[in-house]
Design an enzyme around this catalytic site. Structure first.
Site, PDB file in Angstrom:
ATOM      1  N   TYR A   1      -4.357   1.169  15.770  1.00 22.01           N
ATOM      2  CA  TYR A   1      -3.145   1.209  16.602  1.00 22.01           C
ATOM      3  C   TYR A   1      -3.449   0.987  18.074  1.00 22.01           C
ATOM      4  CZ  TYR A   1      -0.626   2.740  12.528  1.00 22.01           C
ATOM      5  OH  TYR A   1      -0.062   2.772  11.290  1.00 22.01           O
TER       6      TYR A   1
ATOM      7  N   ASN B   1      -7.423   1.224   9.811  1.00 24.10           N
ATOM      8  CA  ASN B   1      -6.115   1.463  10.435  1.00 24.10           C
ATOM      9  C   ASN B   1      -6.333   1.370  11.936  1.00 24.10           C
ATOM     10  OD1 ASN B   1      -5.437   2.165   7.825  1.00 24.10           O
ATOM     11  ND2 ASN B   1      -4.793   4.252   8.302  1.00 24.10           N
TER      12      ASN B   1
ATOM     13  N   ARG C   1       0.856  -1.190   0.000  1.00 27.11           N
ATOM     14  CA  ARG C   1       0.000   0.000   0.000  1.00 27.11           C
ATOM     15  C   ARG C   1       0.891   1.240   0.000  1.00 27.11           C
ATOM     16  NH1 ARG C   1      -2.768   2.954   4.800  1.00 27.11           N
ATOM     17  NH2 ARG C   1      -3.915   4.477   3.596  1.00 27.11           N
TER      18      ARG C   1
ATOM     19  N   HIS D   1      -2.689  10.807   1.220  1.00 32.55           N
ATOM     20  CA  HIS D   1      -2.138  10.519   2.546  1.00 32.55           C
ATOM     21  C   HIS D   1      -1.434  11.796   3.022  1.00 32.55           C
ATOM     22  CE1 HIS D   1      -0.810   6.978   5.280  1.00 32.55           C
ATOM     23  NE2 HIS D   1      -0.562   8.105   5.923  1.00 32.55           N
TER      24      HIS D   1
ATOM     25  N   GLU E   1      -7.313   8.207   6.654  1.00 31.82           N
ATOM     26  CA  GLU E   1      -7.634   8.764   7.968  1.00 31.82           C
ATOM     27  C   GLU E   1      -8.184  10.193   7.915  1.00 31.82           C
ATOM     28  OE1 GLU E   1      -4.319   8.201  10.640  1.00 31.82           O
ATOM     29  OE2 GLU E   1      -4.490   6.036  10.531  1.00 31.82           O
TER      30      GLU E   1
ATOM     31  N   GLU F   1      -3.548  -0.477   8.015  1.00 29.65           N
ATOM     32  CA  GLU F   1      -2.364  -0.146   8.829  1.00 29.65           C
ATOM     33  C   GLU F   1      -2.500  -0.785  10.199  1.00 29.65           C
ATOM     34  OE1 GLU F   1      -1.347   4.023   9.365  1.00 29.65           O
ATOM     35  OE2 GLU F   1      -1.778   4.448   7.259  1.00 29.65           O
TER      36      GLU F   1
HETATM   37  C1  FCB Z   1      -1.178   6.673  11.055  1.00 31.49           C
HETATM   38  C2  FCB Z   1      -0.763   7.280   9.735  1.00 31.49           C
HETATM   39  C3  FCB Z   1       0.571   6.791   9.240  1.00 31.49           C
HETATM   40  C4  FCB Z   1       1.565   6.653  10.372  1.00 31.49           C
HETATM   41  C5  FCB Z   1       0.987   5.849  11.494  1.00 31.49           C
HETATM   42  C6  FCB Z   1       1.941   5.608  12.629  1.00 31.49           C
HETATM   43  O1  FCB Z   1      -2.084   7.522  11.697  1.00 31.49           O
HETATM   44  O2  FCB Z   1      -1.725   7.008   8.752  1.00 31.49           O
HETATM   45  O3  FCB Z   1       1.001   7.660   8.237  1.00 31.49           O
HETATM   46  O4  FCB Z   1       1.997   7.880  10.766  1.00 31.49           O
HETATM   47  O5  FCB Z   1      -0.156   6.481  11.985  1.00 31.49           O
END
Ligand code: FCB
Length: 453
Positions: free
Chosen positions: A297, A295, A82, A126, A171, A353
């Site tokens: 985290y 995405n 990607r 992006h 995002e 992500e």
């Molecule tokens: C996300 C972003 C990516 C990177 C990660 C850690 O929010 O999309 O570009 O910075 O975090």
């Protein structure tokens, strides 16, 4: 059978294992071959904007080293990659005259990927808006919607004979609020009113971009990458529960609802009434995503508080955290994937992500990152469990291929499964990269032998 083999077998045949990157974070070549400046080129020059004082002018120099980087992808056995297109590299002023040399760069990259068996998934935006458009008001100005549609048309016509998987935006919540409310990202504006308007223009731009791609390439598959998280209340008090519902409305439902034919969520339209009165413009919009990119985290824990959303984020004491301070919580990953499937039933889903920042141990040829191996193992397991729950997950892109320019943190936060030495631009596969290669090979091996029996 090893743990890794057991994990690999939980992913169905054809599942895509990839990595993700973004143009501004890796390309460098910020002013070569006719590229125009982006809002990140400008923002990085603002004193104090980047904690390390750096810019992404060189980053990983991928603009010149793309061939070596694709060779590394092949070495890892990636099935997909990607990447994003730098809008000002192909349209230096955002609209109007195209930059042939910029388009040729992406031609070469796509050809090299395909030649190495790596399927390209292309994101159009992006975060590197052409500075020329920012000077006209950027995402806060309605003209950006048509500009994005024309840009999508140009790129889809150019690459769409070889690229079939597209994401319009990465995002939008971060673009709108980190960029226009908190001001820690480009263009560094602090105005909640502007931020809500920007989120709306982003959704209109998604619609315009998706239409343009489909008009140019009827067989294209169009999605979007949203940052989604479960939003938990800090306590079970009614005030905190209501705050968590607002957080979920702000982060998840504000984007998911209109993209799935429901218009904006009513509770949030009411909350935003002092700032925003254009919600009806998405009434009747059906969305029709071919796939949804998630995405993920970390999770969000909130309690009642101040500000336009009347809430405050709570950091749990003693929680396991990555080097960027984000709580490690794989159970929330499974939770968000199953929730999105249950509540919205997208046709297909991808993890666009997931990954982690850690301070790696570098010793000559070896770069050891056991914490990242552990993080990825647990998150891949959570994704496998979500598949077991019925989630139509088709692929998983690890953030990120190689350490790169982490926005306001500069190069101080390393997320790569390949180590980047910024002084020499030498790349070294970390132990997490080797772990990923083995996972991918075990998956391939399991399905080849299954097919043979
Ligand atoms: C996300 C972003 C990516 C990177 C990660 C850690 O929010 O999309 O570009 O910075 O975090």
């Amino acid at each position: 059978m090893s743990q890794l083999q057991t994990l690999a077998r939980r992913f169905p045949p054809g599942f895509l294992f990839g990595t993700a990157t973004a143009s501004y974070q890796i390309e460098g070549g910020h002013d070569v071959d006719g590229k125009g400046p982006s809002i990140w080129d400008t923002f990085c020059l603002r004193p104090g904007a980047i904690s390390t004082g750096e810019t992404g002018e060189i980053a990983c120099d991928h603009y010149h080293r793309w061939r070596e980087d694709v060779a590394l992808m092949r070495e890892l056995g990636l099935g997909a990659y990607r990447c994003s297109i730098s809008w000002p590299r192909v349209l230096p002023s955002g609209t109007g005259a195209r930059n042939e040399k910029g388009l040729e760069f992406y031609d070469r990259l796509v050809d090299e990927l395909l030649g190495n068996g790596v399927r390209p998934f292309v994101t159009l935006y992006h975060w590197d808006l052409p500075q020329a458009l920012q000077e006209k008001g950027g995402w806060a100005e309605p003209g950006v919607v048509d500009a994005f549609g024309a840009y999508a048309d140009l790129v889809a016509r150019r690459l769409g004979d070889r690229v079939s998987d597209w994401m319009t935006l990465n995002e939008p919540e971060v673009v709108a609020y980190a960029g226009h409310h908190v001001g820690v990202h480009a263009p560094g504006i602090r105005d909640f009113h502007a931020a809500v308007l920007v989120s709306h223009h982003l959704l209109l731009a998604h619609r315009a971009g998706a239409e343009a791609i489909r008009a140019a390439r009827p067989a294209a598959r169009v999605g979007i990458a949203l940052n989604l998280s479960p939003c938990e209340p800090a306590t079970d008090s009614p005030e905190d529960l209501a705050a968590a519902t607002r957080a979920d409305g702000y982060l998840n439902r504000w984007f998911l609802d209109p993209l799935h034919g429901r218009g904006y969520p009513k509770d949030m339209v009411a909350l935003y009434a002092p700032y925003f009165d254009r919600a009806r413009e998405l009434d009747g919009y059906q969305g029709r995503l071919d796939f949804l990119g998630v995405n993920y985290y970390t999770r969000r824990v909130t309690k009642a508080g101040d500000g336009p959303l009347q809430l405050e984020r709570v950091e749990r004491e003693g929680a396991e955290r990555t080097a960027i301070g984000w709580e490690v919580h794989p159970a929330s990953f499974r939770k968000i994937l199953t929730r999105v499937h249950r509540d919205y039933a997208p046709r297909e889903m991808f993890v666009t992500e997931n990954g982690a920042a850690y301070d790696d141990i570098v010793d000559d040829d070896r770069v050891d990152d056991p914490a990242r191996v552990s993080f990825l193992s647990r998150h891949f397991l959570a994704a496998a469990e979500a598949i077991g729950d019925g989630v139509p997950l088709r692929g998983y892109f690890v953030w990120t291929l190689m350490d790169n320019f982490e926005w306001a943190h500069g190069t101080s936060k390393r997320f790569g499964i390949i180590h980047t030495d910024y002084r020499t631009q030498r790349r070294r596969i970390k132990s997490s990269g080797h772990w990923y290669r083995e996972l991918i090979a075990a998956h391939r091996g399991a399905h080849v032998s299954a097919a043979a029996t």
